[in-house]
Design a protein around this motif. Structure first.
Motif, PDB file in Angstrom:
ATOM      1  N   GLY A   1      47.731  53.237  61.267  1.00  0.00           N
ATOM      2  CA  GLY A   1      46.569  52.419  60.957  1.00  0.00           C
ATOM      3  C   GLY A   1      46.481  52.164  59.466  1.00  0.00           C
ATOM      4  N   ASP A   2      45.300  51.769  59.005  1.00  0.00           N
ATOM      5  CA  ASP A   2      45.072  51.487  57.591  1.00  0.00           C
ATOM      6  C   ASP A   2      43.822  52.240  57.158  1.00  0.00           C
ATOM      7  OD1 ASP A   2      44.185  50.237  55.110  1.00  0.00           O
ATOM      8  OD2 ASP A   2      45.662  48.679  55.535  1.00  0.00           O
ATOM      9  N   LEU A   3      44.003  53.258  56.325  1.00  0.00           N
ATOM     10  CA  LEU A   3      42.884  54.122  55.964  1.00  0.00           C
ATOM     11  C   LEU A   3      41.830  53.417  55.122  1.00  0.00           C
ATOM     12  CD1 LEU A   3      44.765  56.254  57.184  1.00  0.00           C
ATOM     13  CD2 LEU A   3      44.062  57.810  55.357  1.00  0.00           C
ATOM     14  N   SER A   4      42.194  52.356  54.404  1.00  0.00           N
ATOM     15  CA  SER A   4      41.180  51.622  53.644  1.00  0.00           C
ATOM     16  C   SER A   4      40.154  50.997  54.576  1.00  0.00           C
ATOM     17  CB  SER A   4      41.839  50.533  52.798  1.00  0.00           C
ATOM     18  OG  SER A   4      42.664  51.086  51.803  1.00  0.00           O
ATOM     19  N   VAL A   5      40.591  50.592  55.753  1.00  0.00           N
ATOM     20  CA  VAL A   5      39.658  50.053  56.753  1.00  0.00           C
ATOM     21  C   VAL A   5      38.924  51.185  57.456  1.00  0.00           C
ATOM     22  CG1 VAL A   5      39.447  48.642  58.833  1.00  0.00           C
ATOM     23  CG2 VAL A   5      41.083  48.003  57.058  1.00  0.00           C
ATOM     24  N   ASP A   6      39.651  52.264  57.765  1.00  0.00           N
ATOM     25  CA  ASP A   6      38.985  53.414  58.392  1.00  0.00           C
ATOM     26  C   ASP A   6      37.807  53.896  57.551  1.00  0.00           C
ATOM     27  OD1 ASP A   6      41.003  53.246  60.248  1.00  0.00           O
ATOM     28  OD2 ASP A   6      42.023  55.080  59.625  1.00  0.00           O
ATOM     29  N   ALA A   7      37.926  53.761  56.225  1.00  0.00           N
ATOM     30  CA  ALA A   7      36.855  54.231  55.337  1.00  0.00           C
ATOM     31  C   ALA A   7      35.581  53.403  55.483  1.00  0.00           C
ATOM     32  CB  ALA A   7      37.333  54.207  53.885  1.00  0.00           C
ATOM     33  N   LEU A   8      35.655  52.238  56.129  1.00  0.00           N
ATOM     34  CA  LEU A   8      34.450  51.467  56.430  1.00  0.00           C
ATOM     35  C   LEU A   8      33.660  52.079  57.578  1.00  0.00           C
ATOM     36  CD1 LEU A   8      35.994  47.856  56.372  1.00  0.00           C
ATOM     37  CD2 LEU A   8      34.740  48.988  54.514  1.00  0.00           C
ATOM     38  N   ILE A   9      34.300  52.949  58.352  1.00  0.00           N
ATOM     39  CA  ILE A   9      33.692  53.481  59.567  1.00  0.00           C
ATOM     40  C   ILE A   9      33.117  54.871  59.368  1.00  0.00           C
ATOM     41  CG2 ILE A   9      34.244  54.233  61.931  1.00  0.00           C
ATOM     42  CD1 ILE A   9      36.347  51.975  61.952  1.00  0.00           C
ATOM     43  N   SER A  10      33.818  55.701  58.592  1.00  0.00           N
ATOM     44  CA  SER A  10      33.372  57.088  58.430  1.00  0.00           C
ATOM     45  C   SER A  10      33.858  57.634  57.102  1.00  0.00           C
ATOM     46  CB  SER A  10      33.912  57.954  59.578  1.00  0.00           C
ATOM     47  OG  SER A  10      35.265  58.308  59.343  1.00  0.00           O
ATOM     48  N   ASP A  11      33.495  58.891  56.837  1.00  0.00           N
ATOM     49  CA  ASP A  11      33.928  59.576  55.622  1.00  0.00           C
ATOM     50  C   ASP A  11      35.205  60.382  55.830  1.00  0.00           C
ATOM     51  OD1 ASP A  11      31.932  58.624  53.975  1.00  0.00           O
ATOM     52  OD2 ASP A  11      30.575  60.301  54.361  1.00  0.00           O
ATOM     53  N   ASN A  12      35.941  60.118  56.902  1.00  0.00           N
ATOM     54  CA  ASN A  12      37.185  60.857  57.122  1.00  0.00           C
ATOM     55  C   ASN A  12      38.153  60.720  55.954  1.00  0.00           C
ATOM     56  OD1 ASN A  12      36.404  61.803  59.606  1.00  0.00           O
ATOM     57  ND2 ASN A  12      37.950  60.712  60.791  1.00  0.00           N
ATOM     58  N   VAL A  13      38.296  59.524  55.445  1.00  0.00           N
ATOM     59  CA  VAL A  13      39.259  59.295  54.361  1.00  0.00           C
ATOM     60  C   VAL A  13      38.785  59.986  53.091  1.00  0.00           C
ATOM     61  CG1 VAL A  13      40.509  57.550  53.030  1.00  0.00           C
ATOM     62  CG2 VAL A  13      39.920  57.108  55.427  1.00  0.00           C
TER      63      VAL A  13
ATOM     64  N   ASP B   1      37.081  62.653  52.961  1.00  0.00           N
ATOM     65  CA  ASP B   1      37.307  64.082  53.156  1.00  0.00           C
ATOM     66  C   ASP B   1      38.781  64.446  52.951  1.00  0.00           C
ATOM     67  OD1 ASP B   1      34.637  64.354  53.717  1.00  0.00           O
ATOM     68  OD2 ASP B   1      34.886  64.551  55.882  1.00  0.00           O
ATOM     69  N   LEU B   2      39.692  63.591  53.392  1.00  0.00           N
ATOM     70  CA  LEU B   2      41.113  63.870  53.199  1.00  0.00           C
ATOM     71  C   LEU B   2      41.500  63.804  51.724  1.00  0.00           C
ATOM     72  CD1 LEU B   2      42.589  61.885  56.218  1.00  0.00           C
ATOM     73  CD2 LEU B   2      42.623  64.374  55.918  1.00  0.00           C
ATOM     74  N   VAL B   3      40.983  62.805  51.011  1.00  0.00           N
ATOM     75  CA  VAL B   3      41.257  62.704  49.576  1.00  0.00           C
ATOM     76  C   VAL B   3      40.730  63.952  48.863  1.00  0.00           C
ATOM     77  CG1 VAL B   3      40.701  61.416  47.477  1.00  0.00           C
ATOM     78  CG2 VAL B   3      41.348  60.189  49.562  1.00  0.00           C
ATOM     79  N   ALA B   4      39.544  64.392  49.238  1.00  0.00           N
ATOM     80  CA  ALA B   4      38.975  65.601  48.635  1.00  0.00           C
ATOM     81  C   ALA B   4      39.821  66.824  48.956  1.00  0.00           C
ATOM     82  CB  ALA B   4      37.546  65.803  49.125  1.00  0.00           C
ATOM     83  N   ALA B   5      40.343  66.895  50.176  1.00  0.00           N
ATOM     84  CA  ALA B   5      41.137  68.054  50.574  1.00  0.00           C
ATOM     85  C   ALA B   5      42.382  68.195  49.703  1.00  0.00           C
ATOM     86  CB  ALA B   5      41.530  67.937  52.046  1.00  0.00           C
ATOM     87  N   PHE B   6      43.038  67.085  49.378  1.00  0.00           N
ATOM     88  CA  PHE B   6      44.265  67.165  48.587  1.00  0.00           C
ATOM     89  C   PHE B   6      43.992  67.548  47.136  1.00  0.00           C
ATOM     90  CE2 PHE B   6      46.212  65.095  52.196  1.00  0.00           C
ATOM     91  CZ  PHE B   6      47.456  65.705  52.217  1.00  0.00           C
ATOM     92  N   ARG B   7      42.778  67.385  46.670  1.00  0.00           N
ATOM     93  CA  ARG B   7      42.469  67.890  45.324  1.00  0.00           C
ATOM     94  C   ARG B   7      42.651  69.397  45.247  1.00  0.00           C
ATOM     95  NH1 ARG B   7      37.599  64.387  45.455  1.00  0.00           N
ATOM     96  NH2 ARG B   7      36.352  66.281  45.768  1.00  0.00           N
ATOM     97  N   GLY B   8      42.533  70.076  46.380  1.00  0.00           N
ATOM     98  CA  GLY B   8      42.626  71.530  46.385  1.00  0.00           C
ATOM     99  C   GLY B   8      43.945  72.068  46.904  1.00  0.00           C
ATOM    100  N   ILE B   9      44.942  71.215  47.098  1.00  0.00           N
ATOM    101  CA  ILE B   9      46.253  71.667  47.582  1.00  0.00           C
ATOM    102  C   ILE B   9      47.246  71.470  46.442  1.00  0.00           C
ATOM    103  CG2 ILE B   9      48.022  71.427  49.363  1.00  0.00           C
ATOM    104  CD1 ILE B   9      45.931  70.146  51.163  1.00  0.00           C
ATOM    105  N   PRO B  10      47.632  72.528  45.750  1.00  0.00           N
ATOM    106  CA  PRO B  10      48.374  72.368  44.491  1.00  0.00           C
ATOM    107  C   PRO B  10      49.796  71.846  44.630  1.00  0.00           C
ATOM    108  CG  PRO B  10      48.206  74.683  45.094  1.00  0.00           C
ATOM    109  CD  PRO B  10      47.323  73.940  46.049  1.00  0.00           C
ATOM    110  N   ASN B  11      50.381  71.938  45.819  1.00  0.00           N
ATOM    111  CA  ASN B  11      51.782  71.541  45.959  1.00  0.00           C
ATOM    112  C   ASN B  11      51.958  70.319  46.859  1.00  0.00           C
ATOM    113  OD1 ASN B  11      51.021  72.883  48.311  1.00  0.00           O
ATOM    114  ND2 ASN B  11      53.095  73.650  48.718  1.00  0.00           N
ATOM    115  N   ALA B  12      50.887  69.542  47.088  1.00  0.00           N
ATOM    116  CA  ALA B  12      50.982  68.439  48.047  1.00  0.00           C
ATOM    117  C   ALA B  12      50.132  67.250  47.625  1.00  0.00           C
ATOM    118  CB  ALA B  12      50.556  68.908  49.440  1.00  0.00           C
ATOM    119  N   LYS B  13      50.571  66.077  48.082  1.00  0.00           N
ATOM    120  CA  LYS B  13      49.831  64.830  47.912  1.00  0.00           C
ATOM    121  C   LYS B  13      49.638  64.180  49.272  1.00  0.00           C
ATOM    122  CE  LYS B  13      51.829  63.286  43.491  1.00  0.00           C
ATOM    123  NZ  LYS B  13      52.868  62.386  42.935  1.00  0.00           N
ATOM    124  N   GLY B  14      48.536  63.453  49.420  1.00  0.00           N
ATOM    125  CA  GLY B  14      48.369  62.563  50.560  1.00  0.00           C
ATOM    126  C   GLY B  14      48.904  61.187  50.207  1.00  0.00           C
TER     127      GLY B  14
END
Length: 351
Positions: free
Chosen positions: A152-164, A166-179
């Protein structure tokens, strides 16, 4: 005048959706929508049996809510190191070459999974098990990269909910990974997500005339280009996705003009971190038949048996790809053109 991208009139939902806070939030966001209980977000016959001549209606007015059951990770090695469990499936846009439509054989409106905490936690656990990335690779020199939006396209998904968010926030706390996710939609709401360089957005581009024909219900290419510096200033790593490369008479001139526009508009800060993927068109016999019912003009450039050859997919579908030998030559010409116009743009992956 074109209608809105989303005008949700009906929501199909699994029984467990309302037990999740995210499910209740989404339902509250669309209070006027009809709610239709279903046993499974995968099995909704009326969506699969919709009139292909009215292909776009379900994409605009239908939403499916479910709970993500499997949290498996798949190795990738192309756009990402791993394909993460998806927070959604399907898309409100209708690109005529879309491989998801090709695989699923119907309009495939957005399905959103409401157990986002479980999905994000599974990514964090998986990244922890990987440990530090021992060697650079073409995906990334330092971090494990997780594709978040394969279907899918997460930029559009972000119009529906805060899932995206939340995922962006989650990767701020994962030191060895990127989304990472690819997009064809400009959503200014992403600019306040504070990614801190831990999320990569791959902006999908093709020449504007071709996009107008094929990228149905997407943001115009000019808007996507203008959004690239804004996303970078907001803290995203921004790469380019030249996909698909569709061959027709004059294709080199069209792409050359696009590269010149990018070179003029992108600031040095973006150019200094820029990389791209290049993906030549793969079409499909089943999708060809669907497109003939709702968008036959697209097939004039997508369905080219004179320069394509058939190849059976792993699932048994009949795919069309540019002919062996010629495809490699055309891909080299594309890369040579890119190198001449945008020598700073590293090619991460080309197929």
């Amino acid at each position: 005048m074109a209608g809105p991208l989303l005008d949700i009139a009906r929501i199909y939902l699994e029984p467990a959706v309302e037990a999740h806070a995210r499910g209740r939030e989404i339902l509250a966001r669309f209070p006027a929508a009809e709610r239709i209980p279903v046993a499974s977000h995968w099995r909704i016959p009326e969506l699969r049996e919709a009139d292909p001549g009215d292909y776009l209606r379900n994409k605009r007015d239908t939403l499916v809510l479910g709970v993500k059951k499997g949290l498996a990770f798949r190795p990738n090695g192309r756009s990402a190191d791993f394909i993460a469990p998806s927070s959604s499936n399907g898309c409100a846009m209708a690109c005529a070459y879309c491989y998801v439509a090709r695989r699923k054989g119907h309009a495939n409106p957005i399905s959103v999974f409401v157990n986002i905490e479980e999905i994000a936690a599974s990514i964090a656990r998986h990244a922890a098990r990987q440990g530090p990335k021992a060697e650079p690779n073409q995906v990334d020199p330092r971090d494990w990269v997780y594709d978040l939006g394969e279907n899918g396209d997460l930029s559009v998904d972000a119009l529906i909910s805060d899932n995206v968010r939340d995922l962006v926030a989650a990767f701020r706390g994962i030191p060895n990974a990127k989304g990472s996710f690819a997009t064809k939609w400009v959503n200014p709401g992403l600019l306040d997500y504070d990614p801190r360089g831990r999320t990569r957005i791959r902006m999908s581009l093709m020449p504007p005339a071709m996009a107008k024909l094929l990228d149905v219900r997407t943001s115009p290419v000019a808007e996507r280009i203008v959004a690239i510096p804004e996303l970078h200033r907001a803290g995203y790593e921004v790469h380019l996705n030249f996909s698909p490369v569709v061959l027709r008479e004059g294709w080199e001139a069209e792409w050359g003009e696009l590269f010149a526009e990018l070179d003029d508009i992108l600031p040095d800060a973006v150019k200094n971190q820029l990389a791209a993927e290049i993906i030549m068109l793969t079409h499909n016999e089943g999708l060809h038949e669907i497109n003939l019912a709702w968008h036959p003009k697209a097939e004039e450039v997508l369905w080219r048996p004179d320069i394509q050859e058939t190849k059976l997919s792993e699932g048994g579908g009949v795919n069309l790809r540019y002919r062996t030998g010629w495809k490699g030559r055309w891909l080299r010409r594309f890369q040579d053109l890119l190198a001449a116009r945008m020598p700073y743009c590293r090619v991460r992956y080309a197929f």
